[in-house]
Every structure is written in C-alpha cells, then in structure tokens.
Scaffold this motif. Structure first.
Motif, PDB file in Angstrom:
ATOM      1  N   ALA A  54       0.682  -0.946  -0.044  1.00 26.19           N
ATOM      2  CA  ALA A  54      -0.168   0.067   0.136  1.00 26.19           C
ATOM      3  C   ALA A  54       0.999   1.206   0.006  1.00 26.19           C
ATOM      4  CB  ALA A  54      -0.932  -0.224   1.231  1.00 26.19           C
ATOM      5  N   SER A  55       2.174   1.125   0.561  1.00 21.18           N
ATOM      6  CA  SER A  55       3.095   2.416   0.697  1.00 21.18           C
ATOM      7  C   SER A  55       4.029   2.095  -0.148  1.00 21.18           C
ATOM      8  CB  SER A  55       3.482   2.745   2.020  1.00 21.18           C
ATOM      9  OG  SER A  55       3.766   1.583   2.812  1.00 21.18           O
ATOM     10  N   SER A  56       4.153   2.361  -1.432  1.00 16.26           N
ATOM     11  CA  SER A  56       5.557   2.242  -2.295  1.00 16.26           C
ATOM     12  C   SER A  56       6.754   2.737  -1.608  1.00 16.26           C
ATOM     13  CB  SER A  56       5.252   2.586  -3.656  1.00 16.26           C
ATOM     14  OG  SER A  56       5.138   3.836  -3.764  1.00 16.26           O
ATOM     15  N   LYS A  57       7.730   2.157  -1.922  1.00 16.28           N
ATOM     16  CA  LYS A  57       9.221   2.616  -1.574  1.00 16.28           C
ATOM     17  C   LYS A  57       9.829   3.000  -3.102  1.00 16.28           C
ATOM     18  CE  LYS A  57       9.222  -0.141   2.525  1.00 16.28           C
ATOM     19  NZ  LYS A  57      10.035  -0.923   3.528  1.00 16.28           N
ATOM     20  N   VAL A  58      11.060   3.803  -2.708  1.00 10.94           N
ATOM     21  CA  VAL A  58      11.750   4.320  -3.728  1.00 10.94           C
ATOM     22  C   VAL A  58      13.173   3.528  -3.539  1.00 10.94           C
ATOM     23  CG1 VAL A  58      12.949   6.105  -4.724  1.00 10.94           C
ATOM     24  CG2 VAL A  58      10.791   6.388  -3.818  1.00 10.94           C
ATOM     25  N   MET A  83      16.074   0.163   9.927  1.00 16.84           N
ATOM     26  CA  MET A  83      16.643   1.467   9.472  1.00 16.84           C
ATOM     27  C   MET A  83      15.492   2.459   8.844  1.00 16.84           C
ATOM     28  SD  MET A  83      19.788   2.001   6.858  1.00 16.84           S
ATOM     29  CE  MET A  83      21.514   2.427   7.636  1.00 16.84           C
ATOM     30  N   ASP A  84      14.884   1.848   7.998  1.00 13.59           N
ATOM     31  CA  ASP A  84      13.512   2.624   7.503  1.00 13.59           C
ATOM     32  C   ASP A  84      12.800   3.207   8.395  1.00 13.59           C
ATOM     33  OD1 ASP A  84      12.100   3.797   5.278  1.00 13.59           O
ATOM     34  OD2 ASP A  84      10.538   2.308   5.846  1.00 13.59           O
ATOM     35  N   GLY A  85      12.566   2.457   9.478  1.00 10.09           N
ATOM     36  CA  GLY A  85      11.570   2.849  10.824  1.00 10.09           C
ATOM     37  C   GLY A  85      12.344   4.031  11.436  1.00 10.09           C
TER      38      GLY A  85
END
Length: 97
Positions: A54-58, A83-85
């Motif tokens: 639902a939430s795309s990443k780059v 790390m993203d969090g």
C-alpha cells in the motif's frame, strides 16, 4: 544482491532427492479427478512474487557511515526495515507541523 556477498542457500525442509527418485505408479493417478472444461475455466494463473504494498518505496543508492550500517546489520534479518523505521521516526520528530 550485493556482488561481494554469496547468496545464502535456503533450506526447503524437504528431501528433494527422495522426491526426484520417486517413480509415479498408475494407481496413484486413479485417485485424481478428470479435468473438466468447468475446472479449466475457473483456473487462475498465480504469478507469485511479492504482493504490492500500500505504501510504495523508492529504490535508490545511498552511502551511510560504516558505524550506522554495522549497527543495523548486527540487529539481524530485517535490518533495512528497522533502518527505514528509524528514519521515519526522525522525519516525524523533525517535520514542521
């Protein structure tokens, strides 16, 4: 995958050699139902792969200090998500309201 790392071999938890050695007997096929046109019409192709998020990443290439990467890698599998969090938490604390 990083070119400098060898891929890890995942265990399937099965004895593939035993499966490969098995010779199917005619009696084994007697229990299988005949395929009908209706069954084939209801069939779907499962292409597999990762479900869409639902939430795309780059995807990007970025350089971090060795200390930061070592710290997160030491936390084990899923370190990139952690790390993203941590970066999301930083953004939430430092964004203008």
């Amino acid at each position: 995958m990083n070119a400098n790392k060898s891929g890890s071999v995942r265990s399937l938890g099965s004895d593939l050699a035993k499966v490969d050695a098995h010779k199917g007997e005619a009696l084994e096929y007697d229990e299988l139902p005949e395929l009908t046109d209706d069954m084939l019409a209801r069939a779907t192709v499962n292409r597999g792969g990762r479900p869409r998020s639902a939430s795309s990443k780059v995807l990007l290439s970025v350089r971090y200090s060795r200390e930061v990467v070592d710290f997160f890698r030491a936390t084990g599998e899923g370190w990139q998500s952690r790390m993203d969090g941590a970066l999301k938490e930083y953004v939430a604390q430092h964004s203008r309201r």
